[in-house]
Design a protein around this motif. Structure first.
Motif, mmCIF file in Angstrom:
data_model
loop_
_atom_site.group_PDB
_atom_site.id
_atom_site.type_symbol
_atom_site.label_atom_id
_atom_site.label_comp_id
_atom_site.label_asym_id
_atom_site.label_seq_id
_atom_site.Cartn_x
_atom_site.Cartn_y
_atom_site.Cartn_z
ATOM 1 N N LEU A 50 0.839 -1.187 0.000
ATOM 2 C CA LEU A 50 0.000 0.000 0.000
ATOM 3 C C LEU A 50 0.874 1.237 0.000
ATOM 4 C CD1 LEU A 50 -2.848 1.393 0.432
ATOM 5 C CD2 LEU A 50 -2.295 1.331 2.889
ATOM 6 N N GLU A 51 0.497 2.214 -0.814
ATOM 7 C CA GLU A 51 1.139 3.527 -0.793
ATOM 8 C C GLU A 51 0.066 4.577 -0.535
ATOM 9 O OE1 GLU A 51 4.272 5.593 -3.589
ATOM 10 O OE2 GLU A 51 2.296 5.727 -4.533
ATOM 11 N N ILE A 52 0.320 5.443 0.438
ATOM 12 C CA ILE A 52 -0.571 6.574 0.702
ATOM 13 C C ILE A 52 0.158 7.844 0.285
ATOM 14 C CG2 ILE A 52 -1.857 7.850 2.446
ATOM 15 C CD1 ILE A 52 -2.073 5.305 4.080
ATOM 16 N N GLY A 53 -0.331 8.471 -0.779
ATOM 17 C CA GLY A 53 0.318 9.658 -1.338
ATOM 18 C C GLY A 53 1.186 9.293 -2.521
ATOM 19 N N THR A 54 0.605 9.300 -3.715
ATOM 20 C CA THR A 54 1.315 8.825 -4.907
ATOM 21 C C THR A 54 1.947 9.952 -5.715
ATOM 22 O OG1 THR A 54 -0.101 6.873 -5.048
ATOM 23 C CG2 THR A 54 1.022 7.538 -7.058
ATOM 24 N N TYR A 55 1.354 11.138 -5.674
ATOM 25 C CA TYR A 55 1.893 12.329 -6.340
ATOM 26 C C TYR A 55 2.058 12.078 -7.835
ATOM 27 C CZ TYR A 55 4.724 16.633 -6.712
ATOM 28 O OH TYR A 55 5.213 17.867 -7.054
ATOM 29 N N LYS A 124 -6.490 -6.512 4.013
ATOM 30 C CA LYS A 124 -6.156 -6.738 5.422
ATOM 31 C C LYS A 124 -4.849 -7.505 5.604
ATOM 32 C CE LYS A 124 -9.849 -4.850 7.231
ATOM 33 N NZ LYS A 124 -9.745 -3.636 8.088
ATOM 34 N N ASN A 125 -4.206 -7.880 4.507
ATOM 35 C CA ASN A 125 -2.983 -8.683 4.597
ATOM 36 C C ASN A 125 -1.788 -7.978 3.960
ATOM 37 O OD1 ASN A 125 -4.139 -8.923 2.047
ATOM 38 N ND2 ASN A 125 -3.393 -11.019 1.735
ATOM 39 N N LEU A 126 -1.654 -6.686 4.197
ATOM 40 C CA LEU A 126 -0.526 -5.938 3.639
ATOM 41 C C LEU A 126 0.790 -6.440 4.234
ATOM 42 C CD1 LEU A 126 -1.979 -2.311 3.945
ATOM 43 C CD2 LEU A 126 -1.923 -3.720 1.889
ATOM 44 N N VAL A 147 -2.116 1.247 9.218
ATOM 45 C CA VAL A 147 -0.998 0.304 9.395
ATOM 46 C C VAL A 147 -1.338 -0.711 10.478
ATOM 47 C CG1 VAL A 147 1.406 0.072 10.114
ATOM 48 C CG2 VAL A 147 0.748 1.935 8.578
ATOM 49 N N LEU A 148 -1.828 -0.245 11.619
ATOM 50 C CA LEU A 148 -2.150 -1.137 12.737
ATOM 51 C C LEU A 148 -3.229 -2.145 12.354
ATOM 52 C CD1 LEU A 148 -2.176 1.360 15.762
ATOM 53 C CD2 LEU A 148 -0.315 -0.140 14.992
ATOM 54 N N ASN A 149 -4.181 -1.711 11.541
ATOM 55 C CA ASN A 149 -5.310 -2.579 11.183
ATOM 56 C C ASN A 149 -5.013 -3.530 10.038
ATOM 57 O OD1 ASN A 149 -6.865 -1.295 13.133
ATOM 58 N ND2 ASN A 149 -7.882 0.075 11.671
ATOM 59 N N ASN A 150 -4.010 -3.220 9.218
ATOM 60 C CA ASN A 150 -3.858 -3.960 7.960
ATOM 61 C C ASN A 150 -2.483 -4.581 7.720
ATOM 62 O OD1 ASN A 150 -5.940 -1.628 7.564
ATOM 63 N ND2 ASN A 150 -6.456 -3.069 5.970
ATOM 64 N N LEU A 151 -1.452 -4.162 8.449
ATOM 65 C CA LEU A 151 -0.106 -4.697 8.203
ATOM 66 C C LEU A 151 0.106 -5.974 9.009
ATOM 67 C CD1 LEU A 151 2.634 -4.095 6.751
ATOM 68 C CD2 LEU A 151 3.385 -3.043 8.898
ATOM 69 N N VAL A 152 0.538 -7.028 8.331
ATOM 70 C CA VAL A 152 0.750 -8.319 8.994
ATOM 71 C C VAL A 152 2.060 -8.314 9.782
ATOM 72 C CG1 VAL A 152 -0.531 -9.535 7.189
ATOM 73 C CG2 VAL A 152 1.964 -9.322 7.008
ATOM 74 N N ILE A 153 2.166 -9.234 10.735
ATOM 75 C CA ILE A 153 3.418 -9.411 11.468
ATOM 76 C C ILE A 153 4.509 -9.817 10.479
ATOM 77 C CG2 ILE A 153 4.616 -10.791 13.209
ATOM 78 C CD1 ILE A 153 1.986 -10.967 14.724
#
Length: 205
Positions: A50-55, A124-126, A147-153
């Motif tokens: 995931l990228e937030i802010g692609t410009y 949900k599995n980033l 990040v907390l909700n979607n990034l895996v360990i």
């Protein structure tokens, strides 16, 4: 990243888009070459990013090229229309991805990262995240929750503009404050490295 084009073009995306279409310039990015190298390093062989802010698509291209052959990058950016016309930044981003042969690996989520309609579309599995969107305190607080909700360990997150570069002291954004006051104390993550303005963290719990 540094581009060999006049600096005034950075502030005129419509003009820059024409130069880019003609193959006379690269799109603009505030990333340093070292930061771009770290993106490539930590995105290597990842599957769901995931990228937030692609410009203008520079970082998206870097990430997409590094992903696994079957990997997918989701890009969140509003790319708001101007007078009913598509954003020149969006046009350049699309063109840059196509020119580098990674357009098919990217899905755009057109909107803001605090919009629930956008949030619901994030996988949900980033296993890789790059945040370079709203640099305010509240902006990063919102994106950190994603990040907390979607990034895996075992996943990695790269946070741009969360450390003030020695050569650019004016880049003292709210995102720096949120990083220093909140993210640094989050025991679910370990810091892998800091490069210029970007911090790289790995989720461990």
């Amino acid at each position: 990243m540094s581009n060999k084009i006049p600096s005034w073009l950075y502030r005129k995306p419509r003009v820059l888009n024409v130069f880019h279409a003609l193959g006379l310039s690269e799109p603009h990015s505030q990333m340093t070459r070292e930061e771009a190298n770290r993106l490539s390093k930590y995105a290597k062989n990842r599957m769901i990013a995931l990228e937030i802010g692609t410009y203008m698509g520079v970082s998206a291209t870097t990430i997409a090229k590094a992903l696994s052959d079957n990997g997918r990058l989701f890009c969140i950016d509003p790319f708001e229309e101007i007078n009913g016309q598509k954003s020149p930044c969006y046009i350049m981003a699309l063109r840059q991805l196509k020119r580098n042969g990674v357009f098919e690996k990217v899905s755009f989520l057109l909107g803001y990262s605090n919009d629930q309609k956008i949030i619901q579309k994030i996988p949900k599995n980033l296993d890789f995240v790059f945040i370079d969107g709203d640099h305010s305190f509240d902006g990063l607080r919102n994106d950190w929750q994603i990040v907390l909700n979607n990034l895996v360990i075992g996943g990695v997150v790269c946070l741009h503009d969360t450390t003030i570069p020695a050569r650019e002291q004016y880049r003292n954004f709210g995102s720096v404050q949120f990083f220093n006051e909140v993210i640094l104390f989050d025991k679910r993550f370990e810091i892998l490295e800091t490069t210029y303005s970007m911090n790289v963290l790995k989720r461990i719990a």
